[in-house]
Scaffold this active site. Sequence first.
Site, PDB file in Angstrom:
ATOM      1  N   ASN A 110      -1.013  -3.883  -7.223  1.00  0.00           N
ATOM      2  CA  ASN A 110       0.348  -3.356  -7.148  1.00  0.00           C
ATOM      3  C   ASN A 110       1.010  -3.497  -8.509  1.00  0.00           C
ATOM      4  OD1 ASN A 110       2.861  -2.504  -6.364  1.00  0.00           O
ATOM      5  ND2 ASN A 110       3.327  -4.262  -5.085  1.00  0.00           N
ATOM      6  N   SER A 154       4.388  -6.088  -7.865  1.00  0.00           N
ATOM      7  CA  SER A 154       4.080  -7.053  -6.812  1.00  0.00           C
ATOM      8  C   SER A 154       5.070  -8.210  -6.854  1.00  0.00           C
ATOM      9  CB  SER A 154       2.656  -7.577  -6.993  1.00  0.00           C
ATOM     10  OG  SER A 154       2.366  -8.574  -6.030  1.00  0.00           O
TER      11      SER A 154
END
Length: 947
Positions: free
Chosen positions: A196, A199
């Site tokens: 990600n 994140s």
Amino acid sequence: MSSVDDRRDVREGYRNGGATRSLNDSLEGEIQAFLIDEDQLYTYDDLTKVNPVTPATVLKCLQVRYSMKVFYTHAGCTLVALNPFQPIPDLYSLDVMKEYHYAHQPQEFKPHIFIVAEEAYRNVRGQLEPVNQSLVVSGESGAGKTWTSRCLMKYYATVASVSVVKSQDTVERIERRVLDSNPVMEAFGNACTLRNNNSSRFGKYIQLQLDRCQLLVGASVQTYLLEKTRVACQPANERNFHIFYQMMKGATDEQRKEWKMSHDQSFVWLPNSEKTIEEDCFHETVEAMVHLGINAERQGEIFRILAGILQLGNVSFSSSADESQPCHLDAKSKDFLQRAAELLCVPAEELQTCLIVRTLKAGKQSVLKPCSQAECSVRRDCLAKVIYAQLFEWLVTFINNSICADKSTWCNFIGVLDVYGFECFQTNNLEQLCINYANEKLQQHFVAHYLRAQQEEYVSEGLQWSFVKYQDNQSCLDLLEGSPISVFSLLNEESRLNRASDAKAFRVRLEKELCDNANISWDKFSKVPHFTVAHYAGKVGYQIEGMAEKNKDPVPPELISLLQKSYNQLLHQIFKDNETESQIKKGPGKTTVVSKFKNSLETLMKILHFTTPHYTRCIKPNPECKPLTFKKEEVIIQLEACGIVETIHISAAGFPIRIPFQSFLQRYALIAKHIKLGGHSVVLDLEADTCPQRHVEKILSVALKHRCLSEEHSTLVHCGRTKVFLTQVMLDLLEDQRKKILSHCAFTIQCCWLRYQRGRRHTHRQSATLIQAVVRSWLVRNRVRRWNRAAGVIQSTWRKWRLLLKSLAEAELDDAKDLVEEDTPALTPVVRERGSVQLSTIPEPVTVQGWPMGLALASAPSMTVSLTATGFQKMMSVIASLNLPSRRGEYQVKTNQYTEELASIRAQPKGSVKLHCQRSPLLYADRQPDLKSDVTGFNEILLEKTL
């Protein structure tokens, strides 16, 4: 009401056996028949309508909807959100927010995260217990939890801030500060990972505080376990926290000079800095900090601290040939250390000493011992981590002070939970263990609240229910946090030992103590000590090496003492406030990272337990984060891990709404009282009949018959022993009836009030008219009485005046005989009061009357005046009006008025009196005056008024 078996008959071919039922030929045929019509699969807004409900049918339905760019789907009580990995601006615009907020039935619209938000908001407005709401957003890392939480906060900041009660400036300030807390916390707490680009490396629970009018008045943020190890140690192909890269890319030349960061300088702790992501927006972060109240001076202190941390990362140590001597620093490292000391506002020599020499306590004495090269690096990393962690904690506290409302101003809240998703990397340590433990707790809350508690409640309330099997993760939680022996308890014991931890010995102890638990396993052929835990989302292997040291989280006291001496005001304040806490942590029995994190999670679970939860499951369609790419293998694992299929089974056959009898009667009794069936009102005597279930059945019967619903719709509701079980459709029907009745009652009350107000205004007008008439008549009477009194006074005064004039006139008759007498007649009091003048040329003055103006002076060449009487000013005014020359000794008046032909007027003067030669009222007025003299007498004098 009938039982739920009627609703279950439709699906009894596939529901028996629950989610683990084997796929026989008949079921395979149903699945194939369902999957053939792919063109209609995207129309299934709720997965409870899928028939049959299997992982294959659910997966196919989600895939077709995802390909049609439909990213939200209902799964009973849960909303499934698929991450598109690309901006969809029209999906979250202000018009869309207003459309869902003002909709009469938002559930009739397309599935959206705004439906979940609006449902929670209406629950607060409806004050249904429990009033406080929690929006639980869960999913793997990269599934879109942070974006979903951001949309929820923006929705509430929009719909809950439209108010005419408060000033618009106040509303905008609150809304803006709540929203601006997001980019600041994401900049300091999020990082780019393999899974990600944004994140969350910490968990947060945001409470949006609402007042009695359900308006947003503030918010508070509670954080969980910041991954501070990322400051000094970044996994391969991952990055540090966003704020460091934002400083590097967004700083001006002046700021770089202040932070001692040249353009060509590189930092060890900033890997992959050439990668550009959307979150690298320094100006947005600075602007948000300004809106939160962090002024330029404080921002300068923050960024100098961050720059000092980066300079610390470039400091390297060289081992000394003599172990009794501390490590060496090369020229570059000394330069970096000098920059770090200047930025952190501490002496460079003391900073170097604290990094390469440690202080040991031997009783009351302190012993200095040189550190090895590895120990120096650990102390350097520890210094950077503790500074960043305390700075992040201060920032969260400052944000809470900026956006949190006073307790007296808010009464309810809506919580938004955004925690790190389930993680599994090649190397997993204590951070991943705590993160996955938090996800296990959330999954257990979902299982306990919905999958298990609801079914048990159905049975206890008398509903005919067959249990749907589901995956329970309680055994995994017992492995991690159970008592008396668990992974966490053994890890805490290992961390409290005042010695270095042995990874192999700790692995042996874990295997010995926890061998009976099926959720833990070991690879006996692995050279690296580790253990594997079977989580609800899959198996994860954890490396034991360094886990106990991270759990200890040691901070050398000399480093804390050094930072407390900093003349950077912010740094000094942060560690001065934590001086007591740091002293507590010095002993071996200090609180470990795991214990602190476990306690904070327990507090969070208590909050969730006393609120109404709303679940949103974020699904990551592909591990590469590619836009509009759907990989079945990736999605099916997530669906099975979070229990979506079991949720659909229970939601399709169950009742998501449960209301106690008393609460139901208090809220919906007016339906039976106000609706007439067949021209007759339904009698509902709550006091006479003590059976609440009978009242509930009457209300439901009235509501169904009034809407002309058939008996098939009676399956939308079930009366248990103590509660009413409703589907969302039935609840909407009751709420619709209640709103109509309340609207009618409100309209009736308004009409009655308007009639009352009109009558009251008419009465007031009549009363005002009467009062005005009485006052006017009273005023007229008083005025007439004053006129009468005044007329009487005038008349009396006039009569007295006439008598006075008559007496004065009689006293001045033209009788020469009276004037011949030798004795001068005495003056009357009236004449004395009016004044007199004595005119004579002899020693004895002669009195000449001064009023009325009948006195006339004959022409005389000279006059000698001696004044011996009262009323001098009046007589002077008479002489002035005669305009006589004031030459002394040139005038003479004889005493004998008769001989000089001086007489007075008998008649009373009226108005102006003009004395002329021919028409003079005086006696002998036809005689011509002496033309030789300068004064011609009264023939040319005009008297305009009398005294």
